[in-house]
Write a protein that holds these residues in place. Structure first.
Motif, PDB file in Angstrom:
ATOM      1  N   LYS A   1       0.831  -1.214   0.000  1.00  0.00           N
ATOM      2  CA  LYS A   1       0.000   0.000   0.000  1.00  0.00           C
ATOM      3  C   LYS A   1       0.867   1.267   0.000  1.00  0.00           C
ATOM      4  N   GLY A   2       1.963   1.214  -0.736  1.00  0.00           N
ATOM      5  CA  GLY A   2       2.824   2.395  -0.867  1.00  0.00           C
ATOM      6  C   GLY A   2       3.852   2.548   0.248  1.00  0.00           C
ATOM      7  N   TYR A   3       3.799   1.726   1.280  1.00  0.00           N
ATOM      8  CA  TYR A   3       4.779   1.827   2.366  1.00  0.00           C
ATOM      9  C   TYR A   3       5.863   0.773   2.195  1.00  0.00           C
ATOM     10  N   THR A   4       7.059   1.118   2.661  1.00  0.00           N
ATOM     11  CA  THR A   4       8.153   0.157   2.532  1.00  0.00           C
ATOM     12  C   THR A   4       8.192  -0.762   3.744  1.00  0.00           C
ATOM     13  N   LEU A   5       8.208  -2.076   3.473  1.00  0.00           N
ATOM     14  CA  LEU A   5       8.418  -3.064   4.532  1.00  0.00           C
ATOM     15  C   LEU A   5       9.853  -3.544   4.356  1.00  0.00           C
ATOM     16  N   ARG A   6      10.568  -3.642   5.475  1.00  0.00           N
ATOM     17  CA  ARG A   6      11.987  -3.994   5.365  1.00  0.00           C
ATOM     18  C   ARG A   6      12.262  -5.410   5.821  1.00  0.00           C
ATOM     19  N   LYS A   7      13.275  -6.004   5.206  1.00  0.00           N
ATOM     20  CA  LYS A   7      13.702  -7.367   5.555  1.00  0.00           C
ATOM     21  C   LYS A   7      13.770  -7.512   7.082  1.00  0.00           C
ATOM     22  N   GLY A   8      13.140  -8.553   7.602  1.00  0.00           N
ATOM     23  CA  GLY A   8      13.209  -8.802   9.042  1.00  0.00           C
ATOM     24  C   GLY A   8      12.093  -8.146   9.838  1.00  0.00           C
ATOM     25  N   ASP A   9      11.345  -7.183   9.229  1.00  0.00           N
ATOM     26  CA  ASP A   9      10.207  -6.602   9.952  1.00  0.00           C
ATOM     27  C   ASP A   9       9.236  -7.726  10.321  1.00  0.00           C
ATOM     28  N   VAL A  10       8.580  -7.548  11.469  1.00  0.00           N
ATOM     29  CA  VAL A  10       7.592  -8.550  11.899  1.00  0.00           C
ATOM     30  C   VAL A  10       6.201  -8.054  11.493  1.00  0.00           C
ATOM     31  N   LEU A  11       5.364  -8.971  10.987  1.00  0.00           N
ATOM     32  CA  LEU A  11       4.010  -8.589  10.555  1.00  0.00           C
ATOM     33  C   LEU A  11       2.967  -9.230  11.453  1.00  0.00           C
ATOM     34  N   LEU A  12       1.972  -8.452  11.830  1.00  0.00           N
ATOM     35  CA  LEU A  12       0.847  -9.016  12.581  1.00  0.00           C
ATOM     36  C   LEU A  12      -0.386  -8.994  11.675  1.00  0.00           C
ATOM     37  N   PRO A  13      -0.859 -10.180  11.196  1.00  0.00           N
ATOM     38  CA  PRO A  13      -2.086 -10.191  10.391  1.00  0.00           C
ATOM     39  C   PRO A  13      -3.269  -9.958  11.337  1.00  0.00           C
ATOM     40  N   ASN A  14      -3.867  -8.781  11.293  1.00  0.00           N
ATOM     41  CA  ASN A  14      -4.932  -8.468  12.247  1.00  0.00           C
ATOM     42  C   ASN A  14      -6.277  -9.010  11.743  1.00  0.00           C
ATOM     43  N   LEU A  15      -6.529 -10.295  12.036  1.00  0.00           N
ATOM     44  CA  LEU A  15      -7.763 -10.938  11.560  1.00  0.00           C
ATOM     45  C   LEU A  15      -8.989 -10.299  12.204  1.00  0.00           C
TER      46      LEU A  15
END
Ligand code: HEM
Length: 485
Positions: free
Chosen positions: A371-385
């Motif tokens: 969505k236009g933002y940069t995610l960087r290698k190693g960043d942690v993602l939380l899938p907010n179900l």
């Protein structure tokens, strides 16, 4: 000079903690060193994440101690992240808790890359052989349902807590698949195993703090949650090793009895490898137990709670059971296609039960854009179900339990049930989804066929407010199960 050097190093460390690279996802400003951790330690976590989404949008950046964390919200953004960019956003974090849970990258839940792919594919193949999609699995579940219902019947319609009864039944199904045997509900060794598994969930949730503040794990004494988690995992693995050894001693290539045998057979024919190795098998078995017991048992508890809150739903499910199955035989998976309302009821239970609101963390394999933002290698993602389950643009009046929302004018499911992401999505989608759906259908239909489920006190219904840990579970409640003629 040493003091100056240490001072500069300290300053650089602090700068790293507060520095936000350009084009990062927006989010609240954190405290030095702690970052946004205090936000998650206080108050209602679900409400906090909902507020963050309202303020910052579908992609929210947080700094949790030393870790950059990105919360992914909303159906479309979750799909874009974990389906479209699934090849980049399906790793697991290499943090302290995941490292220990996975015994340094083994098993399914905590492994990554080719090792994960091979272990997941192999395990799925072995489970298919001994369970998923096979009639034998259905009869194993039906056997557990029947023991479960005998225990419920023994309560003679008096109010009781379901307690561990559902966990025991569900974990017995995994025992049948994995070890080829089931246990009596009061078997001492089995109870001990269940106790360890129960603790695994709680301790993992509590131990997560060491990911943000790694020095905590070096605190003296045996009382930290992290140390308790490690000891508990060690005990679970020792138990599983005993099972593997017993299988090795009695192994017969011509008679493959269960999942462990399938694994050993493959190891014999292909030769031991990193994937086909006792150490990996132990972690896989632990994964199936830990991920597969509490989740399904908790969903059964939510279902009963929703049924006693919504008697009209219970009546409609029972009417469908009477029409399609009748009272003289037990429900089977063949009945499912004809039972649209019951299916809708299970979808609605998974939606409002919302048992894994943040699924499991993913990690970014290499830099990419969401969505236009940069995610960087190693960043942690939380899938907010959670952001999907109560989204008003997807579900009208989302806090009302209303299975009919999933049924179209033609009497069939209308497709909106695909928004119920209880099992997450993309490459890491729940490994046990089909087993869980089979268990839910057979347990719930047989229970409703045989018993009228009532609250202990009609004037004072048990709360729907969840207990929030890694999962959302209902608070302990009593109910009555009155046998139907
Ligand atoms: C992963 C939900 C039952 C085994 C997951 C995830 C969720 C989930 C949300 C995280 C996916 C992600 O990382 O994005 C549920 C629910 C269940 C259930 C709601 C019951 C109602 C089961 C059962 C088993 C199981 C019965 C096994 C027998 C797993 C495993 C993973 C997983 C092994 C990790 C998959 C991977 O990393 O590749 N589940 N689950 N689950 N689940 Fe389930």
């Amino acid at each position: 000079p040493l003091t100056v050097a240490l001072g500069i190093l300290g300053l650089l460390f602090l700068l790293k903690l507060v520095y936000t690279p350009r084009n990062s996802p927006p989010g609240p400003i954190g405290y030095p060193v702690l970052g946004n951790v205090p936000l998650l330690l206080s108050g209602n976590k679900t409400a906090t994440f909902r507020k963050l989404r309202r303020e910052y949008g579908d992609v929210v950046g947080l700094r949790l101690g030393c870790t950059n964390t990105v919360v992914v919200n909303g159906y479309d953004t979750l799909k874009e992240a974990f389906v479209k960019h699934g090849d980049v956003l399906s790793d697991r974090p290499n943090d302290i808790v995941f490292r220990h849970l996975s015994d340094y990258g083994k098993g399914i839940v905590g492994s990554t890359g080719d090792f994960w792919k091979h272990t997941r594919t192999f395990s799925l193949g072995a489970l298919r052989e001994f369970g998923f999609g096979k009639r034998s699995l259905e009869s194993k579940i039906q056997e557990e349902v029947s023991v479960f219902l005998d225990i419920v019947a023994d309560k003679n319609g008096e109010p009781f807590f379901l307690g561990a009864i559902a966990q025991i039944s569900i974990s017995n199904i995994i025992c049948s698949i994995a070890f080829g045997e089931r246990y009596d509900h009061d078997d001492k060794e089995f109870k001990n195993l269940l106790h360890m598994l129960d603790k695994a969930f709680f301790l993992t949730a509590k131990a997560t703090i060491v990911n943000f503040f790694p020095f905590l794990r070096f605190l003296p004494g045996d009382m930290t949650y992290f140390k308790a988690m490690k000891t508990n995992l060690g005990n679970i693995r020792a138990y599983l090793q005993k099972q593997i050894d017993q299988h090795r001693d009695t192994f017969d290539e011509e008679n493959i009895r269960d999942f462990i045998d399938a694994f050993l057979k493959e190891e014999l024919s292909q030769g031991t490898s990193e994937v086909l190795h006792d150490e990996n098998l132990k972690v896989v078995l632990g994964n199936l137990y830990i991920a597969g017991t509490e989740t399904t048992a908790t969903t059964i508890k939510w279902a009963i709670l929703f049924l006693i809150h919504n008697p009209e739903v219970q009546t409609k499910v029972r009417q469908e059971i009477e029409n399609v199955i009748g009272c003289s035989r037990i429900p089977s998976m063949n009945d499912k296609p004809e039972m649209v309302y019951t299916e809708a009821f299970i979808h609605e239970t998974l939606r409002m039960g919302n048992i894994a609101p943040l699924a499991l963390q993913h990690a970014v394999k290499h830099d990419c854009t969401l969505k236009g933002y940069t995610l960087r290698k190693g960043d942690v993602l939380l899938p907010n179900l959670d952001s999907v389950m109560f989204d008003e643009s997807l579900f009208e009046d989302p806090h009302t339990f209303y299975p009919d929302r999933f049924i179209g004018d033609d009497g069939k499911l209308n497709g909106t049930e695909r928004h119920v992401l209880a099992f997450s999505l993309g490459r890491r989608v729940c490994f046990g989804e089909s087993l869980a759906r089979m268990e839910l259908f057979l347990f719930l239909t047989t229970l409703i066929q045989r018993f009228n489920l009532l609250p202990e006190d009609e004037q004072n219904l048990p709360t729907l407010e969840p207990i929030v840990t890694i999962t959302n579970s209902p608070q302990n409640y009593k109910f009555k199960a009155v046998k139907l003629k």
